[in-house]
Design a protein around this motif. Structure first.
Motif, PDB file in Angstrom:
ATOM      1  N   VAL A   1       0.597  -1.351  -0.314  1.00 33.44           N
ATOM      2  CA  VAL A   1      -0.167   0.091  -0.208  1.00 33.44           C
ATOM      3  C   VAL A   1       0.500   1.127   0.163  1.00 33.44           C
ATOM      4  N   GLU A   2       1.999   0.984   0.410  1.00 32.03           N
ATOM      5  CA  GLU A   2       3.079   2.600   0.257  1.00 32.03           C
ATOM      6  C   GLU A   2       2.781   2.293  -0.834  1.00 32.03           C
ATOM      7  N   GLU A   3       3.619   1.875  -1.228  1.00 28.76           N
ATOM      8  CA  GLU A   3       4.817   1.889  -2.101  1.00 28.76           C
ATOM      9  C   GLU A   3       3.561   2.067  -3.590  1.00 28.76           C
ATOM     10  N   PHE A   4       1.959   1.407  -3.798  1.00 28.98           N
ATOM     11  CA  PHE A   4       1.346   1.642  -4.827  1.00 28.98           C
ATOM     12  C   PHE A   4       0.654   2.542  -4.457  1.00 28.98           C
ATOM     13  N   SER A   5       0.439   3.429  -3.574  1.00 28.24           N
ATOM     14  CA  SER A   5      -0.537   3.926  -2.703  1.00 28.24           C
ATOM     15  C   SER A   5      -1.415   4.903  -3.726  1.00 28.24           C
ATOM     16  N   ASP A   6      -0.950   5.363  -5.169  1.00 25.42           N
ATOM     17  CA  ASP A   6      -1.913   6.177  -5.905  1.00 25.42           C
ATOM     18  C   ASP A   6      -2.231   5.155  -7.257  1.00 25.42           C
ATOM     19  N   ARG A   7      -1.445   3.421  -6.964  1.00 26.68           N
ATOM     20  CA  ARG A   7      -2.566   2.812  -8.140  1.00 26.68           C
ATOM     21  C   ARG A   7      -3.366   1.532  -7.114  1.00 26.68           C
ATOM     22  N   ILE A   8      -3.688   1.540  -6.334  1.00 29.92           N
ATOM     23  CA  ILE A   8      -4.800   0.722  -5.497  1.00 29.92           C
ATOM     24  C   ILE A   8      -6.359   1.346  -5.353  1.00 29.92           C
ATOM     25  N   PHE A   9      -7.319   0.390  -5.746  1.00 33.43           N
ATOM     26  CA  PHE A   9      -8.364   0.889  -6.622  1.00 33.43           C
ATOM     27  C   PHE A   9     -10.093   0.218  -4.630  1.00 33.43           C
ATOM     28  N   TYR A  10     -10.095   0.820  -3.585  1.00 28.73           N
ATOM     29  CA  TYR A  10     -10.691  -0.489  -2.877  1.00 28.73           C
ATOM     30  C   TYR A  10     -11.754  -0.900  -3.744  1.00 28.73           C
ATOM     31  N   GLY A  11     -12.206  -2.284  -3.824  1.00 26.07           N
ATOM     32  CA  GLY A  11     -13.881  -2.440  -4.548  1.00 26.07           C
ATOM     33  C   GLY A  11     -14.620  -3.662  -3.996  1.00 26.07           C
ATOM     34  N   CYS A  12     -15.343  -4.144  -4.457  1.00 28.89           N
ATOM     35  CA  CYS A  12     -16.396  -4.903  -3.586  1.00 28.89           C
ATOM     36  C   CYS A  12     -16.391  -5.931  -4.426  1.00 28.89           C
ATOM     37  N   ASP A  13     -17.043  -6.272  -4.779  1.00 29.45           N
ATOM     38  CA  ASP A  13     -17.596  -7.332  -6.776  1.00 29.45           C
ATOM     39  C   ASP A  13     -18.274  -7.641  -5.988  1.00 29.45           C
ATOM     40  N   ILE A  14     -19.570  -7.621  -5.135  1.00 25.73           N
ATOM     41  CA  ILE A  14     -21.026  -8.061  -4.589  1.00 25.73           C
ATOM     42  C   ILE A  14     -21.614  -8.585  -5.611  1.00 25.73           C
ATOM     43  N   CYS A  15     -21.466  -9.741  -5.464  1.00 23.62           N
ATOM     44  CA  CYS A  15     -22.402 -10.304  -7.186  1.00 23.62           C
ATOM     45  C   CYS A  15     -23.222 -10.855  -6.245  1.00 23.62           C
ATOM     46  N   SER A  16     -24.265 -11.618  -4.818  1.00 27.70           N
ATOM     47  CA  SER A  16     -24.970 -12.000  -4.727  1.00 27.70           C
ATOM     48  C   SER A  16     -25.710 -11.734  -3.065  1.00 27.70           C
ATOM     49  N   GLU A  17     -26.780 -11.179  -2.272  1.00 23.50           N
ATOM     50  CA  GLU A  17     -27.216 -10.515  -1.205  1.00 23.50           C
ATOM     51  C   GLU A  17     -26.540 -11.223   0.068  1.00 23.50           C
ATOM     52  N   LEU A  18     -26.303 -12.867  -0.009  1.00 24.99           N
ATOM     53  CA  LEU A  18     -25.830 -13.399   0.860  1.00 24.99           C
ATOM     54  C   LEU A  18     -24.098 -13.414   1.119  1.00 24.99           C
ATOM     55  N   ASN A  19     -23.089 -12.817   0.531  1.00 27.14           N
ATOM     56  CA  ASN A  19     -21.275 -12.360   0.044  1.00 27.14           C
ATOM     57  C   ASN A  19     -22.040 -11.762   1.490  1.00 27.14           C
ATOM     58  N   THR A  20     -20.162 -12.170   1.913  1.00 26.02           N
ATOM     59  CA  THR A  20     -20.412 -11.464   3.524  1.00 26.02           C
ATOM     60  C   THR A  20     -18.925 -10.773   3.742  1.00 26.02           C
TER      61      THR A  20
END
Ligand code: ZN
Length: 298
Positions: free
Chosen positions: A242-261
């Protein structure tokens, strides 16, 4: 501490979810926009980037660019969208060199911020795929990719271990931003990983860090079990990454089902990393929001 609202770089939803068939392996279908927003409210997510799915090998339901835009139009403060197309379409008969530019330019004119999730099950170096990457560079649209090991095995664009075809593409189209995603993208994080779905345990720095150092236009989509687990498996390495590539990382979920935890487990992990000062608050803010704002021109 009041935390910044997040942007989810990787989302799908089906406006026809109420009438769509269930998954084979669980009694739900692809999530509706309304159900997805319930997740977002619990996860402190302000907006998500909806990705259509148009390759027949990818899913049991196709999500067209049009249906995806319809969800965005219904909730314009909560969703953005990428468009999608499959380079195998129109490739029959005389027209063996179809030009997708007018299709993708059309979606861009309607507000699409990128292209993907690109899941067409063809080698990255296939001429049809390369033409599509070229068009996205020309139109200045970032591309989200899902990688598969071989044609006919699982959905996704096909590359070998080490992702040599992807690297050639990054060099051929230096202005094209590619968001790497999926199990076979993230298994490149550690040298010791075989190309298996969800490796765990300590990371021995692998090819991914080198690819990122050598190719400024490669970005990381840290969504789904694959991206979330790549961060969670080794908190010390995660902190360095995270420190080295802090400008090129993107938070995401990819929630496909309402059962995803998985997004809740990842949320707990991230909070602890910030609390333990292994991720600075500045880098956290970039990761969960500011990098996406910049990429999407918000
Ligand atoms: Zn996805």
């Amino acid at each position: 501490m009041k935390k910044i609202k997040k942007i989810d770089i990787h989302a799908h939803c089906n406006i026809y979810g109420d009438i769509a068939p269930n998954y084979l392996y669980n009694p739900t279908t692809l999530i509706t926009p309304e159900k997805l927003l319930e997740f977002y409210d619990k996860l402190n997510i302000e907006k998500g980037v909806l990705l259509p799915i148009v390759s027949p090998d990818a899913h049991h339901q196709l999500l067209t660019s049009e249906a995806t835009k319809t969800a965005v139009d219904k909730y314009p403060d909560r969703f953005l969208w990428f468009c999608n197309a499959d380079p195998r379409q129109y490739a029959t008969g005389k027209n063996d060199k179809p030009d997708y530019k007018h299709i993708i330019a059309h979606y861009k004119s309607l507000g699409a911020k990128g292209f993907g999730e690109f899941t067409t099950n063809l080698p990255v170096e296939d001429e049809r795929m390369q033409r599509l990457f070229g068009i996205c560079q020309e139109l200045n649209l970032p591309v989200t990719i899902h990688i598969s090991p071989a044609v006919g095995t699982s959905y996704g664009i096909v590359d070998d271990k080490g992702l040599p075809q992807l690297e050639k593409t990054l060099k051929k189209f230096p202005k094209l931003k590619i968001l790497g995603h999926s199990q076979l993208f993230w298994t490149e994080i550690s040298k010791s990983d075989k190309r298996e779905l969800y490796p765990w345990g300590k990371v021995e720095e692998g090819n991914l860090a080198r690819l990122l150092r050598d190719n400024e236009n490669l970005l990381c989509d840290v969504s789904a079990g694959s991206g979330n687990r790549a961060f969670m498996r080794d908190p010390e390495y995660c902190a360095k990454f995270v420190e080295e590539f802090s400008d090129r990382i993107f938070y995401g979920c990819d929630i496909c089902s309402e059962l995803n935890t998985h997004p809740f487990v990842f949320e707990e992990f991230l909070d602890k990393m910030v609390e333990d000062k292994m991720i600075s608050i500045d880098n956290y803010n970039k990761f969960v929001r500011l990098n996406a704002e910049k990429l999407l021109g918000l």
